[in-house]
Design a protein around this motif. Structure first.
Motif, PDB file in Angstrom:
ATOM      1  N   GLU A   1      73.741  27.511  20.656  1.00  0.00           N
ATOM      2  CA  GLU A   1      74.518  27.308  19.425  1.00  0.00           C
ATOM      3  C   GLU A   1      75.416  28.510  19.158  1.00  0.00           C
ATOM      4  O   GLU A   1      76.587  28.366  18.834  1.00  0.00           O
ATOM      5  N   GLN A   2      74.889  29.693  19.346  1.00  0.00           N
ATOM      6  CA  GLN A   2      75.688  30.902  19.148  1.00  0.00           C
ATOM      7  C   GLN A   2      76.826  30.978  20.180  1.00  0.00           C
ATOM      8  O   GLN A   2      77.956  31.305  19.831  1.00  0.00           O
ATOM      9  N   GLU A   3      76.523  30.683  21.433  1.00  0.00           N
ATOM     10  CA  GLU A   3      77.560  30.721  22.469  1.00  0.00           C
ATOM     11  C   GLU A   3      78.652  29.693  22.202  1.00  0.00           C
ATOM     12  O   GLU A   3      79.828  29.956  22.449  1.00  0.00           O
ATOM     13  N   LEU A   4      78.278  28.543  21.687  1.00  0.00           N
ATOM     14  CA  LEU A   4      79.284  27.524  21.364  1.00  0.00           C
ATOM     15  C   LEU A   4      80.224  28.019  20.269  1.00  0.00           C
ATOM     16  O   LEU A   4      81.414  27.709  20.281  1.00  0.00           O
ATOM     17  N   ARG A   5      79.694  28.781  19.327  1.00  0.00           N
ATOM     18  CA  ARG A   5      80.519  29.295  18.228  1.00  0.00           C
ATOM     19  C   ARG A   5      81.429  30.438  18.649  1.00  0.00           C
ATOM     20  O   ARG A   5      82.546  30.537  18.177  1.00  0.00           O
ATOM     21  N   VAL A   6      80.951  31.328  19.515  1.00  0.00           N
ATOM     22  CA  VAL A   6      81.704  32.566  19.768  1.00  0.00           C
ATOM     23  C   VAL A   6      82.380  32.652  21.128  1.00  0.00           C
ATOM     24  O   VAL A   6      83.136  33.589  21.357  1.00  0.00           O
ATOM     25  N   THR A   7      82.104  31.710  22.025  1.00  0.00           N
ATOM     26  CA  THR A   7      82.751  31.786  23.336  1.00  0.00           C
ATOM     27  C   THR A   7      83.539  30.515  23.601  1.00  0.00           C
ATOM     28  O   THR A   7      83.340  29.499  22.946  1.00  0.00           O
TER      29      THR A   7
ATOM     30  N   SER B   1      69.419  16.203  19.373  1.00  0.00           N
ATOM     31  CA  SER B   1      68.205  15.983  18.583  1.00  0.00           C
ATOM     32  C   SER B   1      68.028  17.076  17.526  1.00  0.00           C
ATOM     33  O   SER B   1      67.653  16.802  16.393  1.00  0.00           O
ATOM     34  N   ALA B   2      68.336  18.313  17.890  1.00  0.00           N
ATOM     35  CA  ALA B   2      68.151  19.438  16.968  1.00  0.00           C
ATOM     36  C   ALA B   2      69.274  19.574  15.945  1.00  0.00           C
ATOM     37  O   ALA B   2      69.034  19.912  14.789  1.00  0.00           O
ATOM     38  N   TYR B   3      70.519  19.341  16.355  1.00  0.00           N
ATOM     39  CA  TYR B   3      71.675  19.619  15.495  1.00  0.00           C
ATOM     40  C   TYR B   3      72.387  18.367  14.988  1.00  0.00           C
ATOM     41  O   TYR B   3      73.323  18.468  14.201  1.00  0.00           O
ATOM     42  N   GLY B   4      71.986  17.199  15.473  1.00  0.00           N
ATOM     43  CA  GLY B   4      72.578  15.963  14.984  1.00  0.00           C
ATOM     44  C   GLY B   4      73.943  15.626  15.574  1.00  0.00           C
ATOM     45  O   GLY B   4      74.610  14.709  15.104  1.00  0.00           O
ATOM     46  N   CYS B   5      74.368  16.385  16.562  1.00  0.00           N
ATOM     47  CA  CYS B   5      75.644  16.125  17.226  1.00  0.00           C
ATOM     48  C   CYS B   5      75.594  16.722  18.626  1.00  0.00           C
ATOM     49  O   CYS B   5      74.717  17.529  18.922  1.00  0.00           O
ATOM     50  N   THR B   6      76.533  16.324  19.454  1.00  0.00           N
ATOM     51  CA  THR B   6      76.577  16.861  20.809  1.00  0.00           C
ATOM     52  C   THR B   6      77.129  18.290  20.767  1.00  0.00           C
ATOM     53  O   THR B   6      77.754  18.698  19.776  1.00  0.00           O
ATOM     54  N   PRO B   7      76.928  19.062  21.821  1.00  0.00           N
ATOM     55  CA  PRO B   7      77.501  20.409  21.864  1.00  0.00           C
ATOM     56  C   PRO B   7      79.027  20.415  21.689  1.00  0.00           C
ATOM     57  O   PRO B   7      79.570  21.277  20.995  1.00  0.00           O
TER      58      PRO B   7
ATOM     59  N   GLU C   1      80.854  18.195  20.015  1.00  0.00           N
ATOM     60  CA  GLU C   1      81.124  17.923  18.596  1.00  0.00           C
ATOM     61  C   GLU C   1      80.825  19.151  17.747  1.00  0.00           C
ATOM     62  O   GLU C   1      81.575  19.487  16.828  1.00  0.00           O
ATOM     63  N   TYR C   2      79.723  19.838  18.071  1.00  0.00           N
ATOM     64  CA  TYR C   2      79.353  21.044  17.325  1.00  0.00           C
ATOM     65  C   TYR C   2      80.449  22.102  17.439  1.00  0.00           C
ATOM     66  O   TYR C   2      80.835  22.721  16.448  1.00  0.00           O
ATOM     67  N   ARG C   3      80.938  22.312  18.645  1.00  0.00           N
ATOM     68  CA  ARG C   3      81.988  23.310  18.856  1.00  0.00           C
ATOM     69  C   ARG C   3      83.242  22.952  18.057  1.00  0.00           C
ATOM     70  O   ARG C   3      83.860  23.830  17.450  1.00  0.00           O
ATOM     71  N   MET C   4      83.630  21.679  18.048  1.00  0.00           N
ATOM     72  CA  MET C   4      84.818  21.269  17.295  1.00  0.00           C
ATOM     73  C   MET C   4      84.631  21.508  15.793  1.00  0.00           C
ATOM     74  O   MET C   4      85.533  21.980  15.120  1.00  0.00           O
ATOM     75  N   LYS C   5      83.434  21.205  15.286  1.00  0.00           N
ATOM     76  CA  LYS C   5      83.143  21.433  13.865  1.00  0.00           C
ATOM     77  C   LYS C   5      83.152  22.920  13.536  1.00  0.00           C
ATOM     78  O   LYS C   5      83.610  23.337  12.474  1.00  0.00           O
ATOM     79  N   ALA C   6      82.636  23.739  14.458  1.00  0.00           N
ATOM     80  CA  ALA C   6      82.564  25.188  14.232  1.00  0.00           C
ATOM     81  C   ALA C   6      83.957  25.811  14.184  1.00  0.00           C
ATOM     82  O   ALA C   6      84.154  26.827  13.526  1.00  0.00           O
TER      83      ALA C   6
END
Length: 143
Positions: free
Chosen positions: A97-103, A128-134, A136-141
């Motif tokens: 999750e951290q790597e998706l946000r900062v790299t 399962s943990a974050y409710g979205c794919t990696p 999708e998470y990166r785009m939201k971040a």
């Protein structure tokens, strides 16, 4: 937060792991003799944090805290709220999750760097943990 290139990030992670292992070594002797709950849990958490991107061993960790693998597994479930495998998944997903946000690394690169051997397993556990794919998470971040 400063964005580091891939080599710098790897160096920082390597140094962090070394510091954690040194800290582990400094408290292991106390744990084997005193076996206090706080010290044992500190060793367990530090071990998982330092080894999440490799294949950590429950038996190796158990010997570090003076227990059998079976006892450690029960101990972690009862005293720490989840078994070894769940702690490991939690640490891996937190790092991802951290790597998706900062790299800007590819999802597959993050997956393998965080200790997953298959992208499909990583995507399933992340969703399962974050409710979205990696992805999708990166785009939201970024928003």
């Amino acid at each position: 937060m400063r964005n580091y290139d891939t080599k710098q990030q790897a160096d920082i992670r390597q140094m962090s792991a070394c510091f954690i292992l040194l800290h582990l070594q400094s408290i292991m002797n106390n744990v084997k003799t005193k076996n206090s709950t706080e010290e044992r849990q500190a060793v367990i958490k530090a071990y998982i944090q330092s080894r999440y991107n490799r294949e950590p061993s429950l038996s190796e960790l158990a010997s570090m805290v003076g227990m059998t693998a079976e006892s450690l597994s029960r101990y972690m479930s009862c005293k720490m709220g989840m078994p070894f495998s769940k702690w490991l998944i939690r640490q891996r997903l937190s790092a991802a999750e951290q790597e998706l946000r900062v790299t800007g690394l590819a999802i597959s690169e993050i997956c393998y760097r965080c200790g997953y051997s298959t992208l499909s397993n990583f995507n399933r556990q992340f969703k399962s943990a974050y409710g979205c794919t990696p992805t999708e998470y990166r785009m939201k971040a970024k928003d």
